[in-house]
Design a protein around this motif. Structure first.
Motif, PDB file in Angstrom:
ATOM      1  N   GLU A  21     -22.228  19.472 107.452  1.00 58.99           N
ATOM      2  CA  GLU A  21     -21.328  20.558 107.852  1.00 58.99           C
ATOM      3  C   GLU A  21     -20.125  20.652 106.912  1.00 58.99           C
ATOM      4  O   GLU A  21     -19.703  21.745 106.525  1.00 58.99           O
ATOM      5  N   GLN A  22     -19.596  19.512 106.508  1.00 57.31           N
ATOM      6  CA  GLN A  22     -18.424  19.526 105.632  1.00 57.31           C
ATOM      7  C   GLN A  22     -18.766  20.028 104.232  1.00 57.31           C
ATOM      8  O   GLN A  22     -17.980  20.756 103.617  1.00 57.31           O
ATOM      9  N   ILE A  23     -19.932  19.667 103.714  1.00 56.54           N
ATOM     10  CA  ILE A  23     -20.364  20.157 102.397  1.00 56.54           C
ATOM     11  C   ILE A  23     -20.530  21.673 102.429  1.00 56.54           C
ATOM     12  O   ILE A  23     -20.030  22.386 101.556  1.00 56.54           O
ATOM     13  N   VAL A  24     -21.263  22.168 103.425  1.00 59.10           N
ATOM     14  CA  VAL A  24     -21.536  23.604 103.510  1.00 59.10           C
ATOM     15  C   VAL A  24     -20.231  24.393 103.648  1.00 59.10           C
ATOM     16  O   VAL A  24     -20.045  25.436 103.008  1.00 59.10           O
ATOM     17  N   THR A  25     -19.303  23.873 104.454  1.00 56.04           N
ATOM     18  CA  THR A  25     -18.008  24.545 104.626  1.00 56.04           C
ATOM     19  C   THR A  25     -17.234  24.577 103.312  1.00 56.04           C
ATOM     20  O   THR A  25     -16.652  25.601 102.940  1.00 56.04           O
ATOM     21  N   ALA A  26     -17.236  23.465 102.581  1.00 57.50           N
ATOM     22  CA  ALA A  26     -16.523  23.399 101.303  1.00 57.50           C
ATOM     23  C   ALA A  26     -17.149  24.332 100.271  1.00 57.50           C
ATOM     24  O   ALA A  26     -16.444  25.024  99.529  1.00 57.50           O
ATOM     25  N   MET A  27     -18.479  24.355 100.220  1.00 60.82           N
ATOM     26  CA  MET A  27     -19.149  25.225  99.253  1.00 60.82           C
ATOM     27  C   MET A  27     -18.909  26.694  99.580  1.00 60.82           C
ATOM     28  O   MET A  27     -18.702  27.510  98.676  1.00 60.82           O
ATOM     29  N   ALA A  28     -18.924  27.030 100.875  1.00 59.51           N
ATOM     30  CA  ALA A  28     -18.668  28.420 101.273  1.00 59.51           C
ATOM     31  C   ALA A  28     -17.250  28.839 100.900  1.00 59.51           C
ATOM     32  O   ALA A  28     -16.991  30.005 100.624  1.00 59.51           O
ATOM     33  N   ALA A  29     -16.323  27.872 100.881  1.00 59.73           N
ATOM     34  CA  ALA A  29     -14.934  28.152 100.498  1.00 59.73           C
ATOM     35  C   ALA A  29     -14.718  28.065  98.987  1.00 59.73           C
ATOM     36  O   ALA A  29     -13.594  28.149  98.508  1.00 59.73           O
ATOM     37  N   ARG A  30     -15.810  27.865  98.241  1.00 58.18           N
ATOM     38  CA  ARG A  30     -15.784  27.832  96.781  1.00 58.18           C
ATOM     39  C   ARG A  30     -14.930  26.691  96.230  1.00 58.18           C
ATOM     40  O   ARG A  30     -14.174  26.860  95.274  1.00 58.18           O
ATOM     41  N   LYS A  31     -15.082  25.527  96.852  1.00 59.48           N
ATOM     42  CA  LYS A  31     -14.367  24.347  96.385  1.00 59.48           C
ATOM     43  C   LYS A  31     -15.319  23.457  95.577  1.00 59.48           C
ATOM     44  O   LYS A  31     -16.522  23.426  95.820  1.00 59.48           O
ATOM     45  N   ALA A  32     -14.772  22.714  94.627  1.00 61.34           N
ATOM     46  CA  ALA A  32     -15.527  21.634  94.004  1.00 61.34           C
ATOM     47  C   ALA A  32     -15.741  20.558  95.069  1.00 61.34           C
ATOM     48  O   ALA A  32     -14.921  20.406  95.971  1.00 61.34           O
ATOM     49  N   VAL A  33     -16.847  19.812  94.965  1.00 58.75           N
ATOM     50  CA  VAL A  33     -17.190  18.849  96.012  1.00 58.75           C
ATOM     51  C   VAL A  33     -17.558  17.505  95.402  1.00 58.75           C
ATOM     52  O   VAL A  33     -18.372  17.425  94.474  1.00 58.75           O
ATOM     53  N   PHE A  34     -16.948  16.447  95.930  1.00 55.43           N
ATOM     54  CA  PHE A  34     -17.415  15.074  95.718  1.00 55.43           C
ATOM     55  C   PHE A  34     -17.756  14.535  97.089  1.00 55.43           C
ATOM     56  O   PHE A  34     -16.910  14.512  97.986  1.00 55.43           O
ATOM     57  N   VAL A  35     -18.997  14.096  97.264  1.00 53.13           N
ATOM     58  CA  VAL A  35     -19.420  13.546  98.556  1.00 53.13           C
ATOM     59  C   VAL A  35     -19.963  12.148  98.328  1.00 53.13           C
ATOM     60  O   VAL A  35     -20.734  11.903  97.402  1.00 53.13           O
ATOM     61  N   GLU A  36     -19.524  11.225  99.156  1.00 56.20           N
ATOM     62  CA  GLU A  36     -20.032   9.862  99.069  1.00 56.20           C
ATOM     63  C   GLU A  36     -21.517   9.845  99.404  1.00 56.20           C
ATOM     64  O   GLU A  36     -22.009  10.660 100.178  1.00 56.20           O
ATOM     65  N   LYS A  37     -22.213   8.897  98.827  1.00 55.15           N
ATOM     66  CA  LYS A  37     -23.622   8.738  99.153  1.00 55.15           C
ATOM     67  C   LYS A  37     -23.753   8.215 100.584  1.00 55.15           C
ATOM     68  O   LYS A  37     -22.835   7.561 101.079  1.00 55.15           O
ATOM     69  N   PRO A  38     -24.854   8.493 101.253  1.00 54.09           N
ATOM     70  CA  PRO A  38     -25.897   9.424 100.870  1.00 54.09           C
ATOM     71  C   PRO A  38     -25.431  10.862 101.073  1.00 54.09           C
ATOM     72  O   PRO A  38     -24.515  11.120 101.853  1.00 54.09           O
ATOM     73  N   LEU A  39     -26.075  11.776 100.368  1.00 55.37           N
ATOM     74  CA  LEU A  39     -25.676  13.177 100.406  1.00 55.37           C
ATOM     75  C   LEU A  39     -25.562  13.682 101.840  1.00 55.37           C
ATOM     76  O   LEU A  39     -24.524  14.217 102.243  1.00 55.37           O
ATOM     77  N   VAL A  40     -26.618  13.555 102.607  1.00 57.07           N
ATOM     78  CA  VAL A  40     -26.660  14.003 104.003  1.00 57.07           C
ATOM     79  C   VAL A  40     -27.542  13.049 104.796  1.00 57.07           C
ATOM     80  O   VAL A  40     -28.045  12.069 104.252  1.00 57.07           O
ATOM     81  N   SER A  41     -27.762  13.349 106.059  1.00 61.86           N
ATOM     82  CA  SER A  41     -28.479  12.429 106.948  1.00 61.86           C
ATOM     83  C   SER A  41     -29.992  12.580 106.943  1.00 61.86           C
ATOM     84  O   SER A  41     -30.689  11.694 107.411  1.00 61.86           O
ATOM     85  N   SER A  42     -30.508  13.705 106.468  1.00 61.02           N
ATOM     86  CA  SER A  42     -31.956  13.922 106.564  1.00 61.02           C
ATOM     87  C   SER A  42     -32.456  14.764 105.404  1.00 61.02           C
ATOM     88  O   SER A  42     -31.682  15.453 104.720  1.00 61.02           O
ATOM     89  N   TYR A  43     -33.749  14.724 105.222  1.00 59.66           N
ATOM     90  CA  TYR A  43     -34.387  15.521 104.177  1.00 59.66           C
ATOM     91  C   TYR A  43     -34.180  17.011 104.434  1.00 59.66           C
ATOM     92  O   TYR A  43     -33.904  17.781 103.511  1.00 59.66           O
ATOM     93  N   ALA A  44     -34.292  17.422 105.699  1.00 58.16           N
ATOM     94  CA  ALA A  44     -34.098  18.836 106.052  1.00 58.16           C
ATOM     95  C   ALA A  44     -32.684  19.294 105.695  1.00 58.16           C
ATOM     96  O   ALA A  44     -32.496  20.404 105.174  1.00 58.16           O
ATOM     97  N   GLU A  45     -31.679  18.457 105.959  1.00 59.80           N
ATOM     98  CA  GLU A  45     -30.305  18.812 105.597  1.00 59.80           C
ATOM     99  C   GLU A  45     -30.148  18.903 104.078  1.00 59.80           C
ATOM    100  O   GLU A  45     -29.448  19.771 103.572  1.00 59.80           O
ATOM    101  N   CYS A  46     -30.802  18.004 103.361  1.00 58.07           N
ATOM    102  CA  CYS A  46     -30.736  18.034 101.898  1.00 58.07           C
ATOM    103  C   CYS A  46     -31.313  19.348 101.377  1.00 58.07           C
ATOM    104  O   CYS A  46     -30.711  20.006 100.518  1.00 58.07           O
TER     105      CYS A  46
END
Length: 197
Positions: free
Chosen positions: A74-99
């Motif tokens: 949710e935080q990645i999608v919100t940041a991308m929608a707001a056109r922000k650069a993103v650094f996210v700690e591993k793992p990217l997300v919780s599931s393959y579907a989310e990835c």
């Protein structure tokens, strides 16, 4: 650069120190609990317990996401929608579907990075150099093991101790280091086989 940061404690505290040392200005600290949002940074940062509001703020250039893994998507999608650069700690997300869903979000030209830190460590890079130089011969098999005492620091209320918030257990938070190393050392993985006994 001015950033908003989610995940203020644990590993996030180490990231905060590294960011500040590098001269990155952290202007928003996010935690869903307002009191925890204020606690580590009351004198220096604005605080927010609404990630959407932090991302909507025009004074933020980038999002640093070091929150528990179940919050990443949710935080990645919100940041991308707001056109922000993103650094996210591993793992990217919780599931393959989310990835897959993250990969489908329209991307604009801004840095996006997953914090796979182990591949950047000296020994990992030295092994990569040996492999690239073919100094080790043909690799037929690799056996990997990650042993550390981090789990002894977790209390019963830690998100990693929750079967619903940390479904994959150590495979997700620790095994991801090993998977990333294999990818870094040997290239794209063609096939995966798993067995649980």
């Amino acid at each position: 650069m001015r950033v908003a940061m989610s995940g203020l404690f644990g590993h996030g505290a180490k990231l905060r120190a590294a960011l500040e040392k590098a001269g990155v200005r952290i202007v928003w600290g996010y935690h869903p609990d307002a009191s925890k949002s204020r606690r580590p940074l009351a004198d220096t940062w604005d605080t927010c317990w609404d990630w959407g509001a932090a991302m909507a703020y025009s004074g933020v250039d980038a999002a640093i996401i070091a929150s528990p893994t179940p919050l990443h998507f949710e935080q990645i999608v919100t940041a991308m929608a707001a056109r922000k650069a993103v650094f996210v700690e591993k793992p990217l997300v919780s599931s393959y579907a989310e990835c897959e869903a993250v990969l489908l979000v329209p991307r604009w030209e801004a840095p996006f990075m997953v914090g796979h830190n182990v591949r950047r460590m000296g020994p990992a890079r030295a092994i990569k150099a040996l492999l690239d130089a073919e100094a080790l011969g043909r690799v037929l098999t690799i056996d990997m093991n990650w042993s550390q005492g981090g789990a002894f620091e977790w209390g019963p209320r830690d998100w990693r101790c929750s079967a619903t918030r940390h479904r994959e257990g150590p495979l997700q938070t620790v095994g991801v280091h090993l998977f990333d190393l294999l990818h870094y050392w040997l290239g794209p993985i063609a096939e995966v086989y798993a067995r649980i006994e």
